[in-house]
Design a protein around this motif. Sequence first.
Motif, PDB file in Angstrom:
ATOM      1  N   GLN A 120     -53.758  58.025  21.925  1.00  0.00           N
ATOM      2  CA  GLN A 120     -52.604  58.945  22.232  1.00  0.00           C
ATOM      3  C   GLN A 120     -51.492  58.197  22.745  1.00  0.00           C
ATOM      4  O   GLN A 120     -50.774  59.285  22.396  1.00  0.00           O
ATOM      5  N   LEU A 121     -50.903  56.855  22.393  1.00  0.00           N
ATOM      6  CA  LEU A 121     -49.939  56.347  22.277  1.00  0.00           C
ATOM      7  C   LEU A 121     -49.324  56.880  23.754  1.00  0.00           C
ATOM      8  O   LEU A 121     -50.012  56.486  24.856  1.00  0.00           O
ATOM      9  N   ALA A 122     -47.890  56.576  23.646  1.00  0.00           N
ATOM     10  CA  ALA A 122     -47.586  57.719  25.005  1.00  0.00           C
ATOM     11  C   ALA A 122     -47.025  59.249  25.422  1.00  0.00           C
ATOM     12  O   ALA A 122     -46.590  59.775  25.829  1.00  0.00           O
ATOM     13  N   LEU A 123     -48.118  59.608  24.936  1.00  0.00           N
ATOM     14  CA  LEU A 123     -48.248  61.090  24.597  1.00  0.00           C
ATOM     15  C   LEU A 123     -49.000  61.601  26.352  1.00  0.00           C
ATOM     16  O   LEU A 123     -49.909  61.309  26.612  1.00  0.00           O
ATOM     17  N   THR A 124     -48.226  62.163  26.860  1.00  0.00           N
ATOM     18  CA  THR A 124     -48.849  62.827  28.589  1.00  0.00           C
ATOM     19  C   THR A 124     -49.214  64.196  28.202  1.00  0.00           C
ATOM     20  O   THR A 124     -49.499  64.496  27.028  1.00  0.00           O
ATOM     21  N   PRO A 125     -50.199  64.241  29.648  1.00  0.00           N
ATOM     22  CA  PRO A 125     -50.716  65.364  29.271  1.00  0.00           C
ATOM     23  C   PRO A 125     -50.007  66.713  29.102  1.00  0.00           C
ATOM     24  O   PRO A 125     -50.137  67.424  28.073  1.00  0.00           O
ATOM     25  N   ARG A 126     -48.128  66.889  29.102  1.00  0.00           N
ATOM     26  CA  ARG A 126     -47.441  68.327  29.035  1.00  0.00           C
ATOM     27  C   ARG A 126     -47.824  67.721  26.853  1.00  0.00           C
ATOM     28  O   ARG A 126     -47.439  68.750  26.730  1.00  0.00           O
ATOM     29  N   GLN A 127     -47.024  66.463  26.760  1.00  0.00           N
ATOM     30  CA  GLN A 127     -46.488  66.664  25.285  1.00  0.00           C
ATOM     31  C   GLN A 127     -47.449  66.182  24.217  1.00  0.00           C
ATOM     32  O   GLN A 127     -47.622  67.437  23.498  1.00  0.00           O
ATOM     33  N   GLN A 128     -48.990  66.886  25.072  1.00  0.00           N
ATOM     34  CA  GLN A 128     -50.694  66.782  23.986  1.00  0.00           C
ATOM     35  C   GLN A 128     -50.216  68.249  23.769  1.00  0.00           C
ATOM     36  O   GLN A 128     -51.077  69.289  23.103  1.00  0.00           O
ATOM     37  N   GLU A 129     -50.634  68.703  25.143  1.00  0.00           N
ATOM     38  CA  GLU A 129     -50.725  70.271  25.199  1.00  0.00           C
ATOM     39  C   GLU A 129     -49.538  71.094  24.152  1.00  0.00           C
ATOM     40  O   GLU A 129     -49.765  71.735  23.733  1.00  0.00           O
ATOM     41  N   VAL A 130     -48.417  70.787  23.994  1.00  0.00           N
ATOM     42  CA  VAL A 130     -46.813  70.775  22.952  1.00  0.00           C
ATOM     43  C   VAL A 130     -47.402  70.689  21.682  1.00  0.00           C
ATOM     44  O   VAL A 130     -47.450  71.480  20.672  1.00  0.00           O
ATOM     45  N   LEU A 131     -47.503  69.292  21.336  1.00  0.00           N
ATOM     46  CA  LEU A 131     -48.709  69.343  19.947  1.00  0.00           C
ATOM     47  C   LEU A 131     -49.962  70.002  19.642  1.00  0.00           C
ATOM     48  O   LEU A 131     -50.407  70.310  19.093  1.00  0.00           O
ATOM     49  N   ASN A 132     -50.389  70.058  20.859  1.00  0.00           N
ATOM     50  CA  ASN A 132     -52.035  70.600  20.301  1.00  0.00           C
ATOM     51  C   ASN A 132     -51.005  72.117  20.101  1.00  0.00           C
ATOM     52  O   ASN A 132     -51.865  73.276  19.329  1.00  0.00           O
ATOM     53  N   LEU A 133     -49.962  73.392  20.854  1.00  0.00           N
ATOM     54  CA  LEU A 133     -49.632  74.432  20.259  1.00  0.00           C
ATOM     55  C   LEU A 133     -48.937  74.474  18.619  1.00  0.00           C
ATOM     56  O   LEU A 133     -48.628  75.914  18.186  1.00  0.00           O
ATOM     57  N   LEU A 134     -48.081  73.398  19.097  1.00  0.00           N
ATOM     58  CA  LEU A 134     -47.560  73.065  17.358  1.00  0.00           C
ATOM     59  C   LEU A 134     -47.934  73.077  16.396  1.00  0.00           C
ATOM     60  O   LEU A 134     -47.996  73.415  15.676  1.00  0.00           O
ATOM     61  N   GLY A 135     -49.443  73.260  16.255  1.00  0.00           N
ATOM     62  CA  GLY A 135     -50.849  72.551  15.481  1.00  0.00           C
ATOM     63  C   GLY A 135     -51.556  74.155  15.559  1.00  0.00           C
ATOM     64  O   GLY A 135     -51.867  74.607  14.385  1.00  0.00           O
TER      65      GLY A 135
END
Length: 203
Positions: free
Chosen positions: A139-154
């Motif tokens: 996940q590198l530097a992805l925080t839980p919030r950034q992971q949520e945002v990334l999921n929604l970008l997907g």
Amino acid sequence: MTAILLIDDHSLFRAGIAMVLANGIPQVQILEAASLEQALGLQQISPALILLDVQLHGMNGLEGISLLRQKWPPTRVVMVSAYDMPDRIEQARERGAVGFISKTAQPERLLLSVKDLLPHFSTSNDSVMMSPRGQVAYQLALTPRQQEVLNLLGEGLSNKMIGRRLHLSEHTVRGHVQATLGVLAVSSRAEAVFVARRKGLIL
């Protein structure tokens, strides 16, 4: 008090970043070093985060990552550069860096990225997860919030829709999106989704 160590041979950049961080993050101690040699000579400190310039006089940032992590094992090392260099960024991650921040980022975006990487701001210490194919994906530097945002970008959602889903302002979402793009070393939302799927970070 939480300490952040800035390692950069440009004194003006160090001063600017130090001011942004000191004004934006309460009770943080900003330490500075003009070279890796100077940083490694520092005693009686234990920084929570190191912002390390890729291109330094003498020993460069890539060469110094392992030495910094040996000296301060719990410390997170983040590469900083004015240039988007995917190959260098990938090398840095392989050597233990947790992410990448662009020197050209707006102050509020830089602050957001740094806050996400500080232990008392981030709620997760996990840096590894399993991909759908059963392979280890970092996940590198992805925080839980950034992971949520990334999921929604997907899912193809706009910033406005992501904000509604996560109960965040559109401005805040924009900052998280930009920080996520920086971590993934990409310049667009579409590229972020492509890279994230290739690395197994999202379905």
